[in-house]
Design a protein around this motif. Structure first.
Motif, PDB file in Angstrom:
ATOM      1  N   VAL A  62       0.849  -1.209   0.000  1.00 20.29           N
ATOM      2  CA  VAL A  62       0.000   0.000   0.000  1.00 20.29           C
ATOM      3  C   VAL A  62       0.870   1.240   0.000  1.00 20.29           C
ATOM      4  N   ASP A  63       0.356   2.293  -0.652  1.00 18.13           N
ATOM      5  CA  ASP A  63       1.089   3.561  -0.646  1.00 18.13           C
ATOM      6  C   ASP A  63       0.688   4.361   0.593  1.00 18.13           C
ATOM      7  N   PRO A  64       1.345   5.490   0.851  1.00 19.62           N
ATOM      8  CA  PRO A  64       1.061   6.231   2.086  1.00 19.62           C
ATOM      9  C   PRO A  64      -0.393   6.686   2.203  1.00 19.62           C
ATOM     10  N   GLY A  65      -1.075   6.823   1.069  1.00 23.61           N
ATOM     11  CA  GLY A  65      -2.487   7.199   1.108  1.00 23.61           C
ATOM     12  C   GLY A  65      -3.410   6.017   1.347  1.00 23.61           C
ATOM     13  N   GLY A  66      -2.833   4.823   1.477  1.00 23.90           N
ATOM     14  CA  GLY A  66      -3.632   3.626   1.748  1.00 23.90           C
ATOM     15  C   GLY A  66      -4.113   2.908   0.500  1.00 23.90           C
ATOM     16  N   GLU A  67      -3.678   3.379  -0.676  1.00 25.88           N
ATOM     17  CA  GLU A  67      -4.128   2.710  -1.909  1.00 25.88           C
ATOM     18  C   GLU A  67      -3.407   1.374  -2.083  1.00 25.88           C
ATOM     19  N   VAL A  68      -4.178   0.341  -2.397  1.00 23.64           N
ATOM     20  CA  VAL A  68      -3.602  -0.986  -2.623  1.00 23.64           C
ATOM     21  C   VAL A  68      -2.964  -1.012  -4.018  1.00 23.64           C
ATOM     22  N   LEU A  69      -1.651  -1.295  -4.061  1.00 23.67           N
ATOM     23  CA  LEU A  69      -0.913  -1.313  -5.333  1.00 23.67           C
ATOM     24  C   LEU A  69      -0.546  -2.724  -5.770  1.00 23.67           C
ATOM     25  N   GLY A  70      -0.603  -3.653  -4.822  1.00 20.61           N
ATOM     26  CA  GLY A  70      -0.218  -5.015  -5.183  1.00 20.61           C
ATOM     27  C   GLY A  70      -0.538  -5.977  -4.066  1.00 20.61           C
ATOM     28  N   SER A  71      -0.375  -7.260  -4.379  1.00 21.94           N
ATOM     29  CA  SER A  71      -0.754  -8.284  -3.406  1.00 21.94           C
ATOM     30  C   SER A  71      -0.098  -9.621  -3.744  1.00 21.94           C
ATOM     31  N   VAL A  72      -0.009 -10.467  -2.732  1.00 22.15           N
ATOM     32  CA  VAL A  72       0.431 -11.851  -2.937  1.00 22.15           C
ATOM     33  C   VAL A  72      -0.175 -12.708  -1.827  1.00 22.15           C
ATOM     34  N   ALA A  73      -0.439 -13.972  -2.134  1.00 22.06           N
ATOM     35  CA  ALA A  73      -0.982 -14.900  -1.134  1.00 22.06           C
ATOM     36  C   ALA A  73       0.076 -15.947  -0.795  1.00 22.06           C
ATOM     37  N   ILE A  74       0.326 -16.115   0.509  1.00 21.74           N
ATOM     38  CA  ILE A  74       1.297 -17.109   0.989  1.00 21.74           C
ATOM     39  C   ILE A  74       0.520 -18.339   1.456  1.00 21.74           C
ATOM     40  N   VAL A  75       0.868 -19.480   0.902  1.00 21.43           N
ATOM     41  CA  VAL A  75       0.039 -20.687   1.010  1.00 21.43           C
ATOM     42  C   VAL A  75       0.840 -21.825   1.652  1.00 21.43           C
ATOM     43  N   GLN A  76       0.205 -22.522   2.593  1.00 20.30           N
ATOM     44  CA  GLN A  76       0.833 -23.686   3.225  1.00 20.30           C
ATOM     45  C   GLN A  76       0.540 -24.948   2.409  1.00 20.30           C
ATOM     46  N   PRO A  77       1.491 -25.876   2.341  1.00 14.45           N
ATOM     47  CA  PRO A  77       1.235 -27.130   1.616  1.00 14.45           C
ATOM     48  C   PRO A  77       0.038 -27.871   2.221  1.00 14.45           C
ATOM     49  N   GLY A  78      -0.756 -28.493   1.353  1.00 20.00           N
ATOM     50  CA  GLY A  78      -1.909 -29.260   1.830  1.00 20.00           C
ATOM     51  C   GLY A  78      -3.132 -28.403   2.108  1.00 20.00           C
ATOM     52  N   SER A  79      -3.002 -27.082   2.030  1.00 17.63           N
ATOM     53  CA  SER A  79      -4.146 -26.212   2.299  1.00 17.63           C
ATOM     54  C   SER A  79      -4.954 -26.021   1.016  1.00 17.63           C
ATOM     55  N   GLU A  80      -6.122 -25.422   1.185  1.00 17.87           N
ATOM     56  CA  GLU A  80      -7.087 -25.218   0.092  1.00 17.87           C
ATOM     57  C   GLU A  80      -6.450 -24.644  -1.188  1.00 17.87           C
ATOM     58  N   LEU A  81      -5.529 -23.703  -1.033  1.00 20.52           N
ATOM     59  CA  LEU A  81      -4.978 -23.010  -2.202  1.00 20.52           C
ATOM     60  C   LEU A  81      -3.655 -23.596  -2.693  1.00 20.52           C
ATOM     61  N   ALA A  82      -3.164 -24.621  -2.002  1.00 23.10           N
ATOM     62  CA  ALA A  82      -1.874 -25.185  -2.399  1.00 23.10           C
ATOM     63  C   ALA A  82      -1.987 -25.878  -3.751  1.00 23.10           C
ATOM     64  N   GLU A  83      -0.956 -25.745  -4.561  1.00 22.04           N
ATOM     65  CA  GLU A  83      -0.952 -26.400  -5.872  1.00 22.04           C
ATOM     66  C   GLU A  83       0.217 -27.369  -5.998  1.00 22.04           C
ATOM     67  N   ILE A  84       1.428 -26.885  -5.755  1.00 22.01           N
ATOM     68  CA  ILE A  84       2.585 -27.757  -6.003  1.00 22.01           C
ATOM     69  C   ILE A  84       3.453 -27.970  -4.759  1.00 22.01           C
ATOM     70  N   SER A  85       3.116 -27.314  -3.646  1.00 28.54           N
ATOM     71  CA  SER A  85       4.007 -27.407  -2.480  1.00 28.54           C
ATOM     72  C   SER A  85       3.855 -28.728  -1.756  1.00 28.54           C
ATOM     73  N   ARG A  86       4.948 -29.134  -1.116  1.00 25.87           N
ATOM     74  CA  ARG A  86       5.001 -30.372  -0.336  1.00 25.87           C
ATOM     75  C   ARG A  86       5.387 -30.021   1.092  1.00 25.87           C
ATOM     76  N   PRO A  87       5.233 -30.971   2.021  1.00 25.57           N
ATOM     77  CA  PRO A  87       5.620 -30.676   3.403  1.00 25.57           C
ATOM     78  C   PRO A  87       7.040 -30.119   3.472  1.00 25.57           C
ATOM     79  N   GLY A  88       7.250 -29.153   4.321  1.00 23.84           N
ATOM     80  CA  GLY A  88       8.571 -28.538   4.448  1.00 23.84           C
ATOM     81  C   GLY A  88       8.797 -27.389   3.486  1.00 23.84           C
ATOM     82  N   GLU A  89       7.737 -27.051   2.711  1.00 24.89           N
ATOM     83  CA  GLU A  89       7.858 -25.959   1.738  1.00 24.89           C
ATOM     84  C   GLU A  89       6.773 -24.914   2.015  1.00 24.89           C
TER      85      GLU A  89
END
Ligand SMILES: CC(C)(COP(=O)(O)OP(=O)(O)OC[C@H]1O[C@@H](n2cnc3c(N)ncnc32)[C@H](O)[C@@H]1OP(=O)(O)O)[C@@H](O)C(=O)NCCC(=O)NCCS
Length: 164
Positions: free
Chosen positions: A57-84
């Motif tokens: 976010v910029d100083p005015g609070g505008e959202v400029l970008g994003s990323v999702a951090i995903v645990q292996p085995g969770s709903e959004l996981a695609e290629i990760s394995r335990p320990g990753e």
């Protein structure tokens, strides 16, 4: 770049995160590759439920970008394995690109991976996402071809890893 803050997304920012993510993919023409993906990209609230959702976010609070951090085995996981750790849906608004925001968001994922003590961070992205691939390779990610995959015929996802 110093004025940009990277932090967990707040509930009131979810709509903006969805919009920024959809637009970031749209300007690159990625929906021509996978039209069904748009609704998933827009669903930032769903991402926050199943992943750690970060925003830039910029100083005015505008959202400029994003990323999702995903645990292996969770709903959004695609290629990760335990320990990753895995990340998905990295996006920066077109008007805010080329200032290091994508790199900072990716660095925040690596910092989280280090903090959690995982062996590596992995991700997969469309073969046509060349800007993203340049970014990952510049930051020290390496190709992980044995985890390349195809959600649908003609949609090619290529895998990368960052080892600690
Ligand atoms: C990939 C993406 C996130 C990169 O975002 P970004 O904020 O522009 O990334 P950066 O600013 O860190 O890097 C982009 C370029 O700006 C350059 N740059 C970074 N900081 C800079 C600065 N302060 N001054 C000048 N150039 C700079 C980088 O060297 C890089 O150059 P390159 O592309 O020629 O290698 C963005 O293009 C995007 O949203 N793309 C569409 C979605 C996508 O492909 N996501 C990946 C899904 S896995």
């Amino acid at each position: 770049m110093s004025e940009i803050e990277i932090r967990p997304a707040r509930r009131e920012e979810f709509d903006a995160v969805g919009e920024v993510t959809v637009e970031a993919y749209r300007v690159e023409g990625f929906f021509e590759v996978d039209a069904a993906y748009e609704a998933k990209l827009r669903d930032a609230a769903g991402r926050a439920e199943h992943a750690e959702l970060l925003v830039a976010v910029d100083p005015g609070g505008e959202v400029l970008g994003s990323v999702a951090i995903v645990q292996p085995g969770s709903e959004l996981a695609e290629i990760s394995r335990p320990g990753e750790l895995e990340f998905r849906m990295l996006a920066v608004a077109e008007a805010a690109r080329g200032r290091g925001i994508g790199e900072s968001l990716t660095q925040a994922v690596l910092d989280r991976g280090r903090e959690l003590g995982v062996d590596r961070v992995v991700m997969s992205s469309l073969d046509v996402m060349r800007k993203a691939h340049r970014l990952y390779e510049r930051m020290g990610f390496r190709r992980l071809p044995e985890r390349d995959w195809h959600p649908h015929p003609g949609v090619n996802l290529i895998a990368y890893e960052y080892g600690f």
